[in-house]
Scaffold this active site. Sequence first.
Site, PDB file in Angstrom:
ATOM      1  N   SER A 127      42.079 -62.288  17.071  1.00 31.96           N
ATOM      2  CA  SER A 127      43.600 -61.684  16.780  1.00 31.96           C
ATOM      3  C   SER A 127      44.323 -61.129  18.052  1.00 31.96           C
ATOM      4  O   SER A 127      43.802 -60.445  18.973  1.00 31.96           O
ATOM      5  CB  SER A 127      43.737 -60.573  15.830  1.00 31.96           C
ATOM      6  OG  SER A 127      43.305 -60.885  14.688  1.00 31.96           O
ATOM      7  N   ARG A 177      42.448 -49.177  16.257  1.00 32.76           N
ATOM      8  CA  ARG A 177      42.332 -50.064  17.404  1.00 32.76           C
ATOM      9  C   ARG A 177      42.209 -49.414  18.577  1.00 32.76           C
ATOM     10  O   ARG A 177      42.150 -49.917  19.751  1.00 32.76           O
ATOM     11  CB  ARG A 177      43.247 -51.372  17.628  1.00 32.76           C
ATOM     12  CG  ARG A 177      43.350 -52.219  16.127  1.00 32.76           C
ATOM     13  CD  ARG A 177      42.025 -52.935  16.181  1.00 32.76           C
ATOM     14  NE  ARG A 177      42.289 -54.125  15.137  1.00 32.76           N
ATOM     15  CZ  ARG A 177      41.636 -54.152  13.978  1.00 32.76           C
ATOM     16  NH1 ARG A 177      41.113 -52.865  13.440  1.00 32.76           N
ATOM     17  NH2 ARG A 177      41.750 -55.216  13.084  1.00 32.76           N
ATOM     18  N   GLU A 204      46.697 -56.943  20.820  1.00 33.13           N
ATOM     19  CA  GLU A 204      45.246 -56.331  20.667  1.00 33.13           C
ATOM     20  C   GLU A 204      44.316 -56.747  21.805  1.00 33.13           C
ATOM     21  O   GLU A 204      43.341 -56.155  21.920  1.00 33.13           O
ATOM     22  CB  GLU A 204      44.828 -57.036  19.081  1.00 33.13           C
ATOM     23  CG  GLU A 204      43.468 -56.304  18.716  1.00 33.13           C
ATOM     24  CD  GLU A 204      43.331 -56.565  17.192  1.00 33.13           C
ATOM     25  OE1 GLU A 204      42.194 -56.804  16.904  1.00 33.13           O
ATOM     26  OE2 GLU A 204      44.255 -56.580  16.519  1.00 33.13           O
TER      27      GLU A 204
END
Length: 306
Positions: free
Chosen positions: A217, A168, A299
Amino acid sequence: MTSELPTPRGKLTPQRSLSELTWLRVGGPADYLFQPADLEDLQEFLRDLPDDVRVFPMGVGSNLIVRDGGLRAVVIRLGRGFNGIEIDGGQVTAGAAALDAHVARKAADADLDLTFLRTIPGSIGGAVRMNAGCYGTYTADHFVSAQVVMRSGELVTLTAEALDFKYRQSELEEGAVIVSATFAPPSGDAATLHARMEDQLAKRDATQPTKDRSAGSTFRNPAGFSSTGREDDVHDLKAWKVIQDAGMKGAQRGGAQMSLKHANFLINTGDATAADLEGLGEEVRKKVYDSSGITLVWEIMRIGEK
């Protein structure tokens, strides 16, 4: 902002509210919003921009909370001229403003498999910047190179090694703007690939609050490691599970709520402020830590002043 800004050919708007440019529909104004006319306009603007002026590249705002005090920076948002998709010799080159879903569909038309992008709500620039992934596949897996305009205005080509992809995230110099990326996906049958994407969409709509204002998310899955030793989210420990176990599914703060449909989705029920959303997220992190000892990592990117 006291420094004098260059005069571009594109659109430069002072005190531009960013709330309507993000999926969560919250946040204050940027000092300026710059929408370049083309690549040369972007290069010249960055080259002539005073060094003390901060630059923030912004995609479609799908994974972003802009705080209520706004952003002391020039926000750069790419549009037409940066959203083309070209396919040549088994490689796909997409402009940074091209939507992930569009790239997946066009690649499938050419018998190339970028189906993992289909349900990722964002654009290619953001996918590269955040090493976006889904169904165990990541942007880095098929990445060849990216064209990037540096803060100096120089156009450079960056490889996967230069971007140093991780779970990520990637390493990109502050103020640099991704303008396109090239991928080398595996081949597949067009009909099969399109059918797979339809199935992915059906599963997503059945399990996620796609009709609500969310940013995807909220927290990364607690990091694990795949069989290859790569930090990954392919394991049993999921963010939604630890949030649910901590009793925070459906939790509310002002107009913000953790979705009742999927515990790892933070939604604006209609009148949330950025402070409501971020504050609820921090409450969730504390509850999860208190109940399981796990520290959830955001996130969603949060930027600007409170």
